[in-house]
Scaffold this active site. Structure first.
Site, mmCIF file in Angstrom:
data_model
loop_
_atom_site.group_PDB
_atom_site.id
_atom_site.type_symbol
_atom_site.label_atom_id
_atom_site.label_comp_id
_atom_site.label_asym_id
_atom_site.label_seq_id
_atom_site.Cartn_x
_atom_site.Cartn_y
_atom_site.Cartn_z
ATOM 1 N N ASN A 14 -4.409 2.773 -3.114
ATOM 2 C CA ASN A 14 -4.319 1.563 -3.921
ATOM 3 C C ASN A 14 -5.717 1.100 -4.301
ATOM 4 O O ASN A 14 -6.508 1.899 -4.790
ATOM 5 C CB ASN A 14 -3.539 0.497 -3.153
ATOM 6 N N ALA A 52 0.803 -1.211 0.000
ATOM 7 C CA ALA A 52 0.000 0.000 0.000
ATOM 8 C C ALA A 52 0.840 1.265 0.000
ATOM 9 O O ALA A 52 1.908 1.310 0.582
ATOM 10 C CB ALA A 52 -0.902 -0.012 1.237
ATOM 11 N N CYS A 53 0.346 2.299 -0.662
ATOM 12 C CA CYS A 53 0.947 3.636 -0.667
ATOM 13 C C CYS A 53 -0.186 4.652 -0.694
ATOM 14 O O CYS A 53 -1.321 4.314 -1.002
ATOM 15 C CB CYS A 53 1.847 3.852 -1.885
ATOM 16 N N THR A 54 0.158 5.907 -0.380
ATOM 17 C CA THR A 54 -0.827 6.979 -0.423
ATOM 18 C C THR A 54 -0.190 8.212 -1.052
ATOM 19 O O THR A 54 0.985 8.495 -0.823
ATOM 20 C CB THR A 54 -1.323 7.337 0.994
#
Length: 353
Positions: free
Chosen positions: A201, A27-29
């Site tokens: 994501n 996950a990334c933001t």
């Protein structure tokens, strides 16, 4: 008993939100801060289960590039210099060019790319972000060009893993404009609007927008979801991105943006047995598109440092490829402006066919 349209829409969004709570992989933001006046800052977190092998690179104008997709790879010469964060030193994962255009690639498990027969110009997914940074000054310029599909995007396996890289790309520029580019069912989908400030994501961006409407009706001061899931991070980032003060003070603006991207980060070393695909945040970047500074923060070091793009030589004749070695797991400590710490280096080759 029938529902009124507003209630039905709210219920549909709630069901969509609930359905989006499946575990997210790596996950990334990313979010864009619209401050007072012309204050535009883009931040992102890089969440990955292992060391992503990141270093910082300076690329000047005039570099001869290949899409690394075989004999018919797309070819170009870089028009803009950039500072980027690499992945395994075989891909560009994040960066800002000298015109203030920012590109970020994040994981999207739903991605599906077109088949590639080698007959059309091809571009390795490892070079996707760099292609945009090299060629365009604004989001509008990039969108106009990408709509014409000048290449076929070609993916490959993640280094050291037996799975294909499935990514989507976010763009923002110094005016605050944004675009999200995804490949769904083998077709390019472009979402283009200044309002698209946040991307995480899964799910696909169209469904992320539906979740945004759901949380707007609840209101962030009433309740915000607190887990590490992509859908929850999206809700928090969207609320806080527009709740933090609209300041023209550089220190306040950068501090506020860092506070938001830290809020949606995943604690380092976290173990979630029931959701094994949630990954720790390894580093964060904050790109100040007004003052042309690219900030970097590793989860394993005590300091934030930055690169001042205004003081770099990006010229074709005298500019050099430079590398800042961040060490294993980005453990090497830098502080303040790090321009002088870069060393001349040979450019890495993008992973390709």
């Amino acid at each position: 008993m029938s529902l009124t349209k507003p209630v039905a829409a709210f219920c549909a969004a709630a069901l969509l939100y609930a359905g989006a709570l499946a575990p997210s992989a790596n996950a990334c933001t990313r979010f864009v801060y619209h401050g007072a006046g012309d204050e535009i800052i883009t931040a992102r977190s890089m969440d990955w289960k292992t060391d992503v092998g990141t270093n910082l690179w300076v690329f000047p104008r005039g570099m001869q590039r290949s899409g690394e997709a075989g004999p018919n790879s797309v070819l170009w010469t870089s028009k803009y210099g950039s500072v980027i964060a690499s992945g395994y030193d075989i891909s560009t994962t994040d960066g800002m060019n000298e015109a203030g255009l920012v590109a970020n690639v994040l994981w999207l498990v739903e991605s599906s790319y077109p088949g590639y027969d080698g007959k059309t110009p091809g571009l390795s997914i490892a070079a996707w972000a760099q292609y945009v940074l090299d060629n365009f000054a604004t989001v509008q310029d990039a969108v106009d060009a990408l709509k014409k599909q000048p290449f076929t995007l070609v993916t490959d396996k993640v280094p050291g893993e037996n799975r294909l890289a499935t990514l989507h790309l976010s763009l923002s520029d110094a005016s605050g404009d944004s675009a999200i580019i995804e490949y769904i069912d083998g077709k390019q989908v472009i979402h283009h609007s200044r309002a698209y400030q946040v991307m995480t994501n899964s799910p696909v961006f169209e469904k992320q927008l539906a979740m945004e409407e759901y949380w707007k009706q609840i209101g962030g001061t009433v309740m915000l979801p607190g887990t590490n899931r992509a859908s929850d991070r999206y809700a928090r980032a969207m609320f806080y991105a527009n709740a933090i003060p609209k300041s023209t003070n550089e220190l306040e603006s950068i501090a506020s943006v860092f506070s938001v991207i830290r809020n949606v980060s995943v604690p380092y070393g976290i173990a979630t047995p029931e959701e094994p695909n949630i990954s720790s945040t390894r580093w964060r970047t904050v790109a100040d598109q007004k003052r042309m500074r690219y900030f970097f923060e590793s989860a394993l070091t005590p300091n934030v440092f930055w690169v001042d793009l205004a003081k770099l030589d990006f010229s074709e004749n005298t500019g050099k490829v430079l590398r800042l070695d961040l060490g294993p797991n980005q453990e090497r400590i830098y502080s303040g402006a790090a321009n002088d710490q870069f060393k001349e280096a040979q450019p890495f080759k993008f992973l390709g066919l």
